[in-house]
Every structure is written in structure tokens, then in C-alpha cells.
Design a protein around this motif. Structure first.
Motif, PDB file in Angstrom:
ATOM      1  N   VAL A 167      40.069  39.672  36.379  1.00 16.04           N
ATOM      2  CA  VAL A 167      41.130  40.638  36.685  1.00 16.04           C
ATOM      3  C   VAL A 167      41.197  40.797  38.204  1.00 16.04           C
ATOM      4  CG1 VAL A 167      41.765  43.103  36.511  1.00 16.04           C
ATOM      5  CG2 VAL A 167      40.942  41.889  34.490  1.00 16.04           C
ATOM      6  N   THR A 219      40.866  46.563  39.254  1.00 21.25           N
ATOM      7  CA  THR A 219      39.644  46.762  38.483  1.00 21.25           C
ATOM      8  C   THR A 219      39.309  48.254  38.355  1.00 21.25           C
ATOM      9  OG1 THR A 219      38.377  46.370  40.479  1.00 21.25           O
ATOM     10  CG2 THR A 219      38.589  44.523  38.939  1.00 21.25           C
ATOM     11  N   GLY A 220      38.511  48.544  37.322  1.00 25.36           N
ATOM     12  CA  GLY A 220      38.098  49.931  37.078  1.00 25.36           C
ATOM     13  C   GLY A 220      39.125  50.725  36.293  1.00 25.36           C
ATOM     14  N   TYR A 238      37.406  35.857  31.075  1.00 28.30           N
ATOM     15  CA  TYR A 238      38.505  36.594  31.714  1.00 28.30           C
ATOM     16  C   TYR A 238      38.186  36.880  33.168  1.00 28.30           C
ATOM     17  CZ  TYR A 238      34.925  39.721  30.137  1.00 28.30           C
ATOM     18  OH  TYR A 238      33.676  40.243  29.883  1.00 28.30           O
ATOM     19  N   ALA A 273      40.430  44.792  31.844  1.00 23.24           N
ATOM     20  CA  ALA A 273      39.681  43.727  31.163  1.00 23.24           C
ATOM     21  C   ALA A 273      39.309  44.166  29.742  1.00 23.24           C
ATOM     22  CB  ALA A 273      38.421  43.366  31.950  1.00 23.24           C
ATOM     23  N   THR A 274      38.924  45.411  29.593  1.00 23.75           N
ATOM     24  CA  THR A 274      38.546  45.901  28.260  1.00 23.75           C
ATOM     25  C   THR A 274      39.733  45.841  27.305  1.00 23.75           C
ATOM     26  OG1 THR A 274      36.953  47.369  29.320  1.00 23.75           O
ATOM     27  CG2 THR A 274      37.492  47.848  27.032  1.00 23.75           C
ATOM     28  N   GLY A 277      40.321  49.752  33.195  1.00 25.60           N
ATOM     29  CA  GLY A 277      40.301  49.416  31.765  1.00 25.60           C
ATOM     30  C   GLY A 277      41.087  48.160  31.402  1.00 25.60           C
ATOM     31  N   LYS A 324      31.750  47.488  25.669  1.00 28.70           N
ATOM     32  CA  LYS A 324      32.801  48.400  25.182  1.00 28.70           C
ATOM     33  C   LYS A 324      33.595  47.765  24.042  1.00 28.70           C
ATOM     34  CE  LYS A 324      34.480  49.316  29.357  1.00 28.70           C
ATOM     35  NZ  LYS A 324      35.554  49.723  30.279  1.00 28.70           N
ATOM     36  N   ASN A 346      26.041  40.556  36.295  1.00 29.13           N
ATOM     37  CA  ASN A 346      27.457  40.932  36.279  1.00 29.13           C
ATOM     38  C   ASN A 346      27.644  42.227  35.473  1.00 29.13           C
ATOM     39  OD1 ASN A 346      30.232  41.058  36.296  1.00 29.13           O
ATOM     40  ND2 ASN A 346      30.544  38.886  35.794  1.00 29.13           N
TER      41      ASN A 346
HETATM   42  N1  ACO Z   1      27.528  48.712  36.964  1.00 25.37           N
HETATM   43  C1  ACO Z   1      27.810  49.184  35.728  1.00 25.37           C
HETATM   44  N2  ACO Z   1      29.073  49.290  35.267  1.00 25.37           N
HETATM   45  C2  ACO Z   1      30.061  48.905  36.091  1.00 25.37           C
HETATM   46  C3  ACO Z   1      29.835  48.394  37.385  1.00 25.37           C
HETATM   47  C4  ACO Z   1      28.507  48.322  37.825  1.00 25.37           C
HETATM   48  N3  ACO Z   1      28.199  47.835  39.011  1.00 25.37           N
HETATM   49  N4  ACO Z   1      31.027  48.104  37.950  1.00 25.37           N
HETATM   50  C5  ACO Z   1      31.967  48.421  37.043  1.00 25.37           C
HETATM   51  N5  ACO Z   1      31.376  48.912  35.936  1.00 25.37           N
HETATM   52  C6  ACO Z   1      32.008  49.359  34.700  1.00 25.37           C
HETATM   53  C7  ACO Z   1      33.154  50.319  34.934  1.00 25.37           C
HETATM   54  O1  ACO Z   1      32.687  51.634  35.067  1.00 25.37           O
HETATM   55  C8  ACO Z   1      33.959  50.107  33.663  1.00 25.37           C
HETATM   56  O2  ACO Z   1      33.435  50.855  32.570  1.00 25.37           O
HETATM   57  P1  ACO Z   1      34.113  52.276  32.137  1.00 25.37           P
HETATM   58  O3  ACO Z   1      35.555  52.017  31.842  1.00 25.37           O
HETATM   59  O4  ACO Z   1      33.343  52.671  30.914  1.00 25.37           O
HETATM   60  O5  ACO Z   1      33.944  53.191  33.290  1.00 25.37           O
HETATM   61  C9  ACO Z   1      33.696  48.651  33.350  1.00 25.37           C
HETATM   62  O6  ACO Z   1      32.595  48.236  34.140  1.00 25.37           O
HETATM   63  C10 ACO Z   1      34.855  47.794  33.707  1.00 25.37           C
HETATM   64  O7  ACO Z   1      35.801  47.909  32.678  1.00 25.37           O
HETATM   65  P2  ACO Z   1      37.323  47.525  32.938  1.00 25.37           P
HETATM   66  O8  ACO Z   1      37.958  48.504  33.881  1.00 25.37           O
HETATM   67  O9  ACO Z   1      37.950  47.314  31.616  1.00 25.37           O
HETATM   68  O10 ACO Z   1      37.192  46.087  33.643  1.00 25.37           O
HETATM   69  P3  ACO Z   1      38.022  45.565  34.904  1.00 25.37           P
HETATM   70  O11 ACO Z   1      39.477  45.522  34.591  1.00 25.37           O
HETATM   71  O12 ACO Z   1      37.584  46.315  36.082  1.00 25.37           O
HETATM   72  O13 ACO Z   1      37.517  44.029  34.982  1.00 25.37           O
HETATM   73  C11 ACO Z   1      35.936  42.261  35.386  1.00 25.37           C
HETATM   74  C12 ACO Z   1      36.138  43.723  34.936  1.00 25.37           C
HETATM   75  C13 ACO Z   1      36.773  41.333  34.528  1.00 25.37           C
HETATM   76  C14 ACO Z   1      34.469  41.902  35.237  1.00 25.37           C
HETATM   77  C15 ACO Z   1      36.407  42.137  36.874  1.00 25.37           C
HETATM   78  O14 ACO Z   1      35.546  42.907  37.668  1.00 25.37           O
HETATM   79  C16 ACO Z   1      36.404  40.689  37.369  1.00 25.37           C
HETATM   80  O15 ACO Z   1      37.393  39.974  37.215  1.00 25.37           O
HETATM   81  N6  ACO Z   1      35.271  40.276  37.975  1.00 25.37           N
HETATM   82  C17 ACO Z   1      35.157  38.927  38.547  1.00 25.37           C
HETATM   83  C18 ACO Z   1      35.231  37.808  37.517  1.00 25.37           C
HETATM   84  C19 ACO Z   1      34.294  38.041  36.356  1.00 25.37           C
HETATM   85  O16 ACO Z   1      33.179  38.520  36.502  1.00 25.37           O
HETATM   86  N7  ACO Z   1      34.762  37.685  35.151  1.00 25.37           N
HETATM   87  C20 ACO Z   1      33.959  37.810  33.929  1.00 25.37           C
HETATM   88  C21 ACO Z   1      33.031  36.659  33.788  1.00 25.37           C
HETATM   89  S1  ACO Z   1      32.030  36.777  32.316  1.00 25.37           S
HETATM   90  C22 ACO Z   1      33.132  36.476  31.037  1.00 25.37           C
HETATM   91  O17 ACO Z   1      34.264  36.035  31.283  1.00 25.37           O
HETATM   92  C23 ACO Z   1      32.657  36.658  29.635  1.00 25.37           C
END
Ligand code: ACO
Length: 219
Positions: A123, A128-129, A121, A133-134, A131, A170, A161
Motif C-alpha cells: 500500500v 498507510t495506517g 500486497y 491493507a486489512t 486500514g 486482523k 514486518n
Molecule cells: N508495530 C506494530 N503494529 C504496527 C506497526 C508496528 N511497527 N506499524 C503499523 N502497525 C499496525 C497498525 O497499527 C495497523 O493496525 P491497527 O489498524 O489495528 O491499528 C496495522 O499495522 C496496519 O493495518 P492497515 O492500516 O490495514 O495496513 P496499511 O494499509 O497501513 O498497510 C502494509 C500495511 C501493507 C504492510 C504497508 O505498510 C506496506 O505496503 N508496507 C510495505 C510492503 C509490505 O510490507 N508488504 C507486505 C509484505 S508481506 C505480504 O505481502 C504477506
């Protein structure tokens, strides 16, 4: 007519279908099949987010901007939908409040005695942040273990990552090991953690577990 997963008349269980919605902090999350008219939104978000996405995505010979032009979408979309009809992949758009917000793909789907697939996935950085992706991952897993009848779903993620590792944790994924120099990402062979989940590990549904944990609510 009798249909089989293996014959020429095979259909994809769970395709084409929309999944959700589920409410998270950022809004109402839903998965729906990719479509031709996603070209402009897909291209704009992918080009805007190049710096944010490139460190985590497989390397390619064609430059990012050329690869993500609007004109690249129709052939890619049509190829993915063709594979989806054959039951090999589920290419979804993640929508937040009805708007294109990213993608979630379930790939390398196998049936028979394996009943397995990988999930991935992304987003849009502006969302981001919240929820998203979760929530999308929970919907994708419930779809995979429900209508698609899979037994195991796995994912690979770079150890660096942190955000994606948090998303996987989660949703209830369990780490199985480190794959050394697994994938050519961002111009080099990168180690990846292998995480997995089988249907026996899901208590009711993944979305319901998020709701119980206070991380989502039913829309
Ligand atoms: N260290 C620790 N936790 C972190 C960090 C960090 N540096 N940055 C964010 N988080 C946590 C957040 O606090 C959040 O947790 P919480 O809800 O308990 O506070 C969690 O990471 C993110 O959860 P979501 O909000 O559901 O995720 P989001 O919609 O922000 O998307 C994603 C996350 C998909 C990784 C986005 O940042 C993205 O698209 N990144 C670039 C592409 C990518 O990495 N894709 C995933 C590749 S791996 C795979 O597909 C299996």
C-alpha cells in the motif's frame, strides 16, 4: 460449451472481476484487475516508495528505478493478465476512493485436491495506517474462498514486518511456522513466517468479521 480447469478452454473462476467496496478509515477500498493504463500511477508510487518497499520485496538484479519505469509496465501487465486468464494468478490493483493505492496479488493458484494459493500486497506509504491493507486483504480472501473456490490461502512475512503481521492477524491468519532463509529479500536470504487460513476458519466472510469487529463498514 463445457469448460474445465484443465482443458485448453479453461477459464479463471473469479477473473476478471472487481471486488468490494469496503469502507475503512482511509476511504472506500476496492480490488480491480490491473490494466495497461495503470503504468504512470504504478511507476510513480513504486519509485516514490522505494525505501518503504524494498526491505520487504524479493531482490532483483535490475535496479529498482529501471525496473519500475513506465516502460516496464506494459510487458509485465500483459504477462500477468495472460497468467490470470490461465487461472494461475489474480493480479489486482487496490483502489481507495477510485485511486490507485497499491496492489494485492493472489498467486500460485492450484485447483484439484489442493485448491490453494498465496496472497501478498503493498500500500502506498501516504495511505498507510488507515486500514487499507486489512480491508483489501479481507476482500481478497473472500474472493479466493468464494468465486475462486480455494480451500487454503497462505502468506509469508518477515518477522520484522510488524505492520504486515498486524494486517495478517486482523484478517484471521494463523502462524504455521518459521521458514529459515526462505527468500532473497533486500539483498539477503531472510527468514519468513508462514501463515495460513482455510475456508473452515472463516466465519461467514472475512470482511463481515472486520465489520463485526468495528474495523470496517459496508460501503
Ligand atoms: N508495530 C506494530 N503494529 C504496527 C506497526 C508496528 N511497527 N506499524 C503499523 N502497525 C499496525 C497498525 O497499527 C495497523 O493496525 P491497527 O489498524 O489495528 O491499528 C496495522 O499495522 C496496519 O493495518 P492497515 O492500516 O490495514 O495496513 P496499511 O494499509 O497501513 O498497510 C502494509 C500495511 C501493507 C504492510 C504497508 O505498510 C506496506 O505496503 N508496507 C510495505 C510492503 C509490505 O510490507 N508488504 C507486505 C509484505 S508481506 C505480504 O505481502 C504477506
Amino acid at each position: 460449451m463445457t469448460r474445465s480447469w484443465f482443458g485448453s478452454s479453461a477459464v479463471h473462476p473469479g477473473w476478471p472481476m472487481s471486488v468490494g467496496p469496503l469502507r475503512v478509515r482511509a476511504g472506500e477500498v476496492r480490488l480491480r484487475p490491473i490494466r495497461m493504463r495503470d503504468a504512470a500511477a504504478w511507476s510513480r508510487l513504486r519509485i516514490d516508495d522505494r525505501r518503504f518497499l524494498e526491505p520487504w520485496e524479493p531482490s532483483a538484479e535490475v535496479d529498482w528505478v529501471a525496473r519500475h519505469g513506465i516502460s516496464s509496465w506494459p510487458s509485465m501487465c500483459s504477462a500477468l493478465r495472460g497468467e490470470a486468464r490461465k487461472g494461475r494468478i489474480l493480479p489486482f490493483v487496490i483502489e481507495v476512493d477510485g485511486q490507485f493505492a497499491g496492489q494485492l496479488t493472489i498467486g500460485n493458484i492450484t485447483h484439484g485436491a489442493l485448491r490453494s494459493a498465496w496472497i501478498g500486497y503493498w500500500v502506498h506509504s501516504e495511505l498507510t495506517g488507515g486500514g487499507v491493507a486489512t480491508g483489501a486483504l479481507a476482500l481478497g480472501l473472500d474472493h479466493a474462498f468464494g468465486p475462486v473456490h480455494l480451500h487454503r490461502v497462505e502468506a509469508t512475512v518477515r518477522p520484522e514486518n510488524a505492520a504486515s503481521r498486524a494486517v495478517l492477524a486482523k484478517a484471521g491468519f494463523r502462524e504455521e511456522g518459521l521458514l529459515r532463509r526462505y527468500l532473497d529479500v533486500d539483498g539477503g536470504w531472510r527468514d519468513h513466517l508462514l501463515v495460513a487460513m482455510t475456508v473452515e476458519e472463516v466465519s461467514g466472510s472475512v470482511a463481515a468479521s472486520l465489520v463485526r469487529a468495528g474495523k470496517a463498514s459496508w460501503a
